[in-house]
Design an enzyme around this catalytic site. Sequence first.
Site, mmCIF file in Angstrom:
data_model
loop_
_atom_site.group_PDB
_atom_site.id
_atom_site.type_symbol
_atom_site.label_atom_id
_atom_site.label_comp_id
_atom_site.label_asym_id
_atom_site.label_seq_id
_atom_site.Cartn_x
_atom_site.Cartn_y
_atom_site.Cartn_z
ATOM 1 N N GLU A 133 14.516 -1.580 -7.165
ATOM 2 C CA GLU A 133 14.330 -3.002 -7.514
ATOM 3 C C GLU A 133 13.821 -3.244 -8.932
ATOM 4 O O GLU A 133 12.830 -3.946 -9.143
ATOM 5 C CB GLU A 133 13.374 -3.652 -6.489
ATOM 6 C CG GLU A 133 13.863 -3.503 -5.060
ATOM 7 C CD GLU A 133 12.877 -4.020 -4.020
ATOM 8 O OE1 GLU A 133 11.795 -4.475 -4.397
ATOM 9 O OE2 GLU A 133 13.203 -3.958 -2.822
ATOM 10 N N GLU A 150 19.439 -0.882 3.621
ATOM 11 C CA GLU A 150 18.366 -1.610 4.339
ATOM 12 C C GLU A 150 18.946 -2.817 5.066
ATOM 13 O O GLU A 150 18.396 -3.922 5.015
ATOM 14 C CB GLU A 150 17.272 -2.062 3.357
ATOM 15 C CG GLU A 150 16.682 -0.950 2.534
ATOM 16 C CD GLU A 150 15.577 -1.403 1.585
ATOM 17 O OE1 GLU A 150 15.074 -2.533 1.729
ATOM 18 O OE2 GLU A 150 15.218 -0.621 0.684
ATOM 19 N N ASP A 197 19.951 -5.855 7.144
ATOM 20 C CA ASP A 197 19.580 -6.793 8.190
ATOM 21 C C ASP A 197 20.192 -8.141 7.838
ATOM 22 O O ASP A 197 20.412 -8.435 6.663
ATOM 23 C CB ASP A 197 18.058 -6.881 8.444
ATOM 24 C CG ASP A 197 17.216 -6.992 7.184
ATOM 25 O OD1 ASP A 197 17.730 -7.445 6.142
ATOM 26 O OD2 ASP A 197 16.015 -6.642 7.249
ATOM 27 N N HIS A 234 20.158 -6.894 2.447
ATOM 28 C CA HIS A 234 19.345 -7.846 3.220
ATOM 29 C C HIS A 234 20.035 -9.199 3.088
ATOM 30 O O HIS A 234 20.007 -9.811 2.007
ATOM 31 C CB HIS A 234 17.934 -7.972 2.635
ATOM 32 C CG HIS A 234 17.081 -6.749 2.793
ATOM 33 N ND1 HIS A 234 16.669 -6.286 4.017
ATOM 34 C CD2 HIS A 234 16.550 -5.901 1.876
ATOM 35 C CE1 HIS A 234 15.905 -5.210 3.849
ATOM 36 N NE2 HIS A 234 15.833 -4.950 2.560
ATOM 37 N N ASN A 240 18.277 1.910 -6.099
ATOM 38 C CA ASN A 240 18.322 1.069 -4.896
ATOM 39 C C ASN A 240 17.868 -0.346 -5.243
ATOM 40 O O ASN A 240 16.868 -0.521 -5.941
ATOM 41 C CB ASN A 240 17.373 1.692 -3.854
ATOM 42 C CG ASN A 240 17.516 1.099 -2.469
ATOM 43 O OD1 ASN A 240 18.615 1.073 -1.911
ATOM 44 N ND2 ASN A 240 16.412 0.638 -1.894
HETATM 45 O O1 G3I Z 1 -0.355 -0.816 8.004
HETATM 46 C C1 G3I Z 1 -1.051 -2.068 7.741
HETATM 47 C C2 G3I Z 1 -1.905 -2.457 8.911
HETATM 48 O O2 G3I Z 1 -2.927 -1.493 9.070
HETATM 49 C C3 G3I Z 1 -2.469 -3.851 8.670
HETATM 50 O O3 G3I Z 1 -3.168 -4.267 9.812
HETATM 51 C C4 G3I Z 1 -1.362 -4.838 8.363
HETATM 52 C C5 G3I Z 1 -1.907 -6.207 8.017
HETATM 53 O O4 G3I Z 1 -0.971 -6.989 7.314
HETATM 54 O O5 G3I Z 1 -0.619 -4.380 7.280
HETATM 55 C C6 G3I Z 1 -0.015 -3.134 7.503
HETATM 56 O O6 G3I Z 1 0.743 -2.742 6.371
HETATM 57 C C7 G3I Z 1 1.914 -3.468 6.158
HETATM 58 C C8 G3I Z 1 3.080 -2.491 6.190
HETATM 59 O O7 G3I Z 1 4.261 -3.168 5.875
HETATM 60 C C9 G3I Z 1 3.263 -1.853 7.557
HETATM 61 O O8 G3I Z 1 3.626 -2.820 8.500
HETATM 62 C C10 G3I Z 1 1.836 -4.116 4.793
HETATM 63 O O9 G3I Z 1 0.808 -5.106 4.774
HETATM 64 C C11 G3I Z 1 3.150 -4.725 4.437
HETATM 65 O O10 G3I Z 1 3.105 -5.167 3.087
HETATM 66 C C12 G3I Z 1 4.259 -3.725 4.569
HETATM 67 O O11 G3I Z 1 5.481 -4.378 4.337
HETATM 68 C C13 G3I Z 1 6.564 -3.553 4.010
HETATM 69 C C14 G3I Z 1 7.192 -4.074 2.730
HETATM 70 O O12 G3I Z 1 8.334 -3.284 2.421
HETATM 71 C C15 G3I Z 1 6.237 -4.019 1.566
HETATM 72 O O13 G3I Z 1 6.868 -4.332 0.377
HETATM 73 C C16 G3I Z 1 7.569 -3.593 5.131
HETATM 74 O O14 G3I Z 1 7.019 -2.939 6.282
HETATM 75 C C17 G3I Z 1 8.858 -2.884 4.728
HETATM 76 O O15 G3I Z 1 9.848 -3.111 5.696
HETATM 77 C C18 G3I Z 1 9.339 -3.432 3.397
HETATM 78 O O16 G3I Z 1 10.474 -2.705 3.011
HETATM 79 C C19 G3I Z 1 11.088 -3.160 1.806
HETATM 80 C C20 G3I Z 1 11.715 -1.935 1.143
HETATM 81 O O17 G3I Z 1 10.769 -0.925 0.956
HETATM 82 C C21 G3I Z 1 12.359 -2.299 -0.162
HETATM 83 N N1 G3I Z 1 13.303 -3.391 0.009
HETATM 84 C C22 G3I Z 1 12.788 -4.558 0.674
HETATM 85 C C23 G3I Z 1 12.201 -4.196 2.010
HETATM 86 C C24 G3I Z 1 11.758 -5.419 2.771
HETATM 87 O O18 G3I Z 1 10.734 -6.098 2.117
#
Ligand code: G3I
Length: 499
Positions: free
Chosen positions: A161, A267, A269, A238, A201
């Site tokens: 990105e 990715e 969806d 996405h 990516n």
């Molecule tokens: O693990 C903590 C947990 O302990 C806590 O209670 C909770 C509270 O919000 O947060 C949890 O962490 C989160 C993590 O996902 C696991 O669920 C983070 O806050 C959250 O920011 C994180 O989001 C991820 C996101 O990337 C961050 O940018 C998503 O899971 C993940 O699917 C997403 O993936 C991205 C790709 O890497 C790049 N392309 C876009 C895609 C979607 O945004």
Amino acid sequence: MFRNTKKSALFLQFVSLAVFVALVASLLSIPVAAATTLGAAAAQSGRYFGTAISNGKLGDSAYTTIAAREFNMVTPENEMKPDATEPNQNQFNFTAGDAVYNWAISHGMKVRGHTLAWHSQQPGWMQSMSGTTLRNAMINHINGVMAHYKGKLAYWDVVNEAFNEDGTRRNSNLQGTGNDWIEVAFKTARAADPSVKLCYNDYNIENATYAKTVAVKNMIQDFKNRGVPIDCVGLQTHFTGGSSLPSNFQTTLQNFAALGVDVALTEVDVTQASTTQYQGLTQACMNVSRCVGITVWGVRDSDSWRSSEAPLLFDGSGNKKAAYTSVINALNAAPPVGPTATPARTNTPAPSSNFLTNADMESGTTNWVVNGVGTLSSDTTQFHGGAHSVKITGRTSAWNGIGQNVAVSNFPTSGQNVTVSVWVRSQTGTPTAIATLRLTASTTTYVQLASAAVNSTGWTQLTATVPVSWSGTLTGVLFYVETAAGTDNIYIDDANLHR
Ligand code: G3I
């Protein structure tokens, strides 16, 4: 290396049996039994079907049951990102990444690494850095993470990105270190692990005429022109927030593939899992030979980062949705490939420009030599074309391989591109095979031409166009095929090396 677990062996046997049955059925004009999982259906055309896996959900048996059954490629959803792998500077933590990796490998799957250099999900210490300090920290991060996973992954999302919607570079702290940060990341990555395919990516690069898509295409073209290593581009796909499947999606994939990189949907969806969009994006990938696979960004709707939009192929209870059917039907309709898919293929004579002789292996082992330790034989049980391949047994190191000395006169000037294509098969394992040139001049230079994970159930093509440079007078050129790790017996066939 991908471990050859019992389950993966069974899986591969299943895939090869499926390909064989499909072929016999097609020859006899009887209906082909369609594969019943996404991974098996994709494997029929030599592709993978993957999902993002979250370490925190590996204890959920409903989740792991679906994932283990349906997919054959895994991307750790968050566990290999910079904040997870280097929480404190120079203190690497692979606990969560390894957990996802080990789960995938123990279920016969491969793994896409995600991601090494990104403006988001940086650890706190990195977010506040800039300039040379950050540039060096990025390089150190890539080296540290890639050393841990060296030889183990199929792909790495090296940079994620990095562009704005208008095609300019995203104004991140990494961009602030200098416009060359992306190519430095890729060069660092190639040196750290030559066996893994290196990808750029991004999201919103699915529309061929969109400024961001064009900018990424131009960057890859520039990298190819200048010999910056890049093997693949990941289109996140996405479809959300007003974005949907563009009518020119296949053209986009073809445009990227025409630059000489693999293409993957990384990715996927789709808002409310539109069946027409899922069918269309799958079909577009099936129509582009260098589209190597599709990954959906989660298993069930409830696992999605946008769960309120129900964008995946399984509902929260684990039931297959209508979109699942449209995807698997499109996968099953793709023409099969594999060892039995081209049984009547006559041997195509090597083009006159081919630097290699006996390149079709039909004259036994003539002109082929052992690089290092091993024994060559002409094999008639496995062949990609004609009726023979060349096999090496008794390797004692990964770098031992099947080689051929090439006339130095074929390489008049340093910096020219050469194009390689060679088909490789393992006798029992799933090593990553590498086609390499050893150039003897004032120093000895090794040029990794192409690499790919190979297996014992079919032939895999290693192919790439790569600039070849040396300093001083060139006195020797050896082309050879080795593996990234292990000493598997390997076969090669139908090799072509030309300018
Ligand atoms: O693990 C903590 C947990 O302990 C806590 O209670 C909770 C509270 O919000 O947060 C949890 O962490 C989160 C993590 O996902 C696991 O669920 C983070 O806050 C959250 O920011 C994180 O989001 C991820 C996101 O990337 C961050 O940018 C998503 O899971 C993940 O699917 C997403 O993936 C991205 C790709 O890497 C790049 N392309 C876009 C895609 C979607 O945004």
